[in-house]
Design a protein around this motif. Structure first.
Motif, PDB file in Angstrom:
ATOM      1  N   SER A  57       0.838  -1.207   0.000  1.00  0.00           N
ATOM      2  CA  SER A  57       0.000   0.000   0.000  1.00  0.00           C
ATOM      3  C   SER A  57       0.870   1.254   0.000  1.00  0.00           C
ATOM      4  N   GLU A  64      -5.328   6.563   0.601  1.00  0.00           N
ATOM      5  CA  GLU A  64      -6.558   5.881   1.030  1.00  0.00           C
ATOM      6  C   GLU A  64      -6.278   4.413   1.348  1.00  0.00           C
ATOM      7  N   LYS A  65      -5.506   3.750   0.485  1.00  0.00           N
ATOM      8  CA  LYS A  65      -5.136   2.352   0.735  1.00  0.00           C
ATOM      9  C   LYS A  65      -4.296   2.250   2.013  1.00  0.00           C
ATOM     10  N   GLU A  67      -4.307   4.242   4.580  1.00  0.00           N
ATOM     11  CA  GLU A  67      -5.168   4.465   5.744  1.00  0.00           C
ATOM     12  C   GLU A  67      -5.969   3.210   6.078  1.00  0.00           C
ATOM     13  N   ALA A  68      -6.486   2.531   5.067  1.00  0.00           N
ATOM     14  CA  ALA A  68      -7.274   1.317   5.284  1.00  0.00           C
ATOM     15  C   ALA A  68      -6.426   0.203   5.886  1.00  0.00           C
ATOM     16  N   VAL A  69      -5.224   0.015   5.371  1.00  0.00           N
ATOM     17  CA  VAL A  69      -4.335  -1.036   5.883  1.00  0.00           C
ATOM     18  C   VAL A  69      -3.922  -0.724   7.322  1.00  0.00           C
ATOM     19  N   THR A  70      -3.634   0.535   7.603  1.00  0.00           N
ATOM     20  CA  THR A  70      -3.234   0.936   8.954  1.00  0.00           C
ATOM     21  C   THR A  70      -4.383   0.728   9.937  1.00  0.00           C
ATOM     22  N   LYS A  71      -5.595   1.111   9.544  1.00  0.00           N
ATOM     23  CA  LYS A  71      -6.760   0.895  10.411  1.00  0.00           C
ATOM     24  C   LYS A  71      -6.960  -0.594  10.665  1.00  0.00           C
ATOM     25  N   ASN A  72      -6.768  -1.399   9.637  1.00  0.00           N
ATOM     26  CA  ASN A  72      -6.920  -2.841   9.777  1.00  0.00           C
ATOM     27  C   ASN A  72      -5.908  -3.416  10.778  1.00  0.00           C
ATOM     28  N   ASN A  75      -7.146  -2.428  14.173  1.00  0.00           N
ATOM     29  CA  ASN A  75      -8.381  -3.150  14.494  1.00  0.00           C
ATOM     30  C   ASN A  75      -8.134  -4.623  14.789  1.00  0.00           C
TER      31      ASN A  75
END
Length: 141
Positions: A57, A64-65, A67-72, A75
């Motif tokens: 990413s 955006e990618k 941010e999504a990977v980091t949030k994952n 989480n």
């Protein structure tokens, strides 16, 4: 036997840590064979696939990618300090980065580690770190 060598690697030569991890793994498996996957889960080690996903990413140049990977990662419950330690080893070993790029990333790793020790937000620190990694990887292409 593979799980034993992986246990030694994960415990970083600390026999007390290795014994604790092994005891926990044995309890979790009810005495059955302890696998590398079980040791990974108990030790809180971030799977290589997730780290590779983060680096992919970063190379994409898409915030955006990233941010999504980091949030994952957050989480999923992985510790930011664990990510820093593992990412450091990966960055140092990469041959497609110059020494200057590695030093920029290593400096950011140290800064983020200090901020986390001082109680900073994990997500913000990981996004900041990932942005620097992205900048260095995209610069390489």
């Amino acid at each position: 036997m593979l799980a034993v060598s992986y246990l030694v690697h994960v415990s970083e030569g600390d026999l007390r840590k290795a014994i604790t991890l092994l005891q926990s793994a044995t309890r979790l498996t009810d005495g059955k064979e302890v696998s590398e996957k079980i040791v990974t889960e108990i030790a809180g080690v971030i799977p290589r696939e997730m780290l590779d996903g983060l680096l992919v990413s970063c190379q994409s140049g898409s915030f955006e990618k990233l941010e999504a990977v980091t949030k994952n990662l957050i989480n999923e419950g992985y510790a930011a300090t664990q990510l820093i330690n593992q990412l450091h080893d990966i960055i140092v070993e990469r041959e497609d980065l110059s020494d200057k790029q590695k030093s920029v990333i290593a400096e950011k790793l140290a800064e983020v580690d200090k901020c986390l020790a001082d109680g900073s937000d994990e997500f913000l620190q990981l996004i900041s770190l990932s942005a620097v990694v992205m900048q260095q990887l995209v610069q390489n292409n």
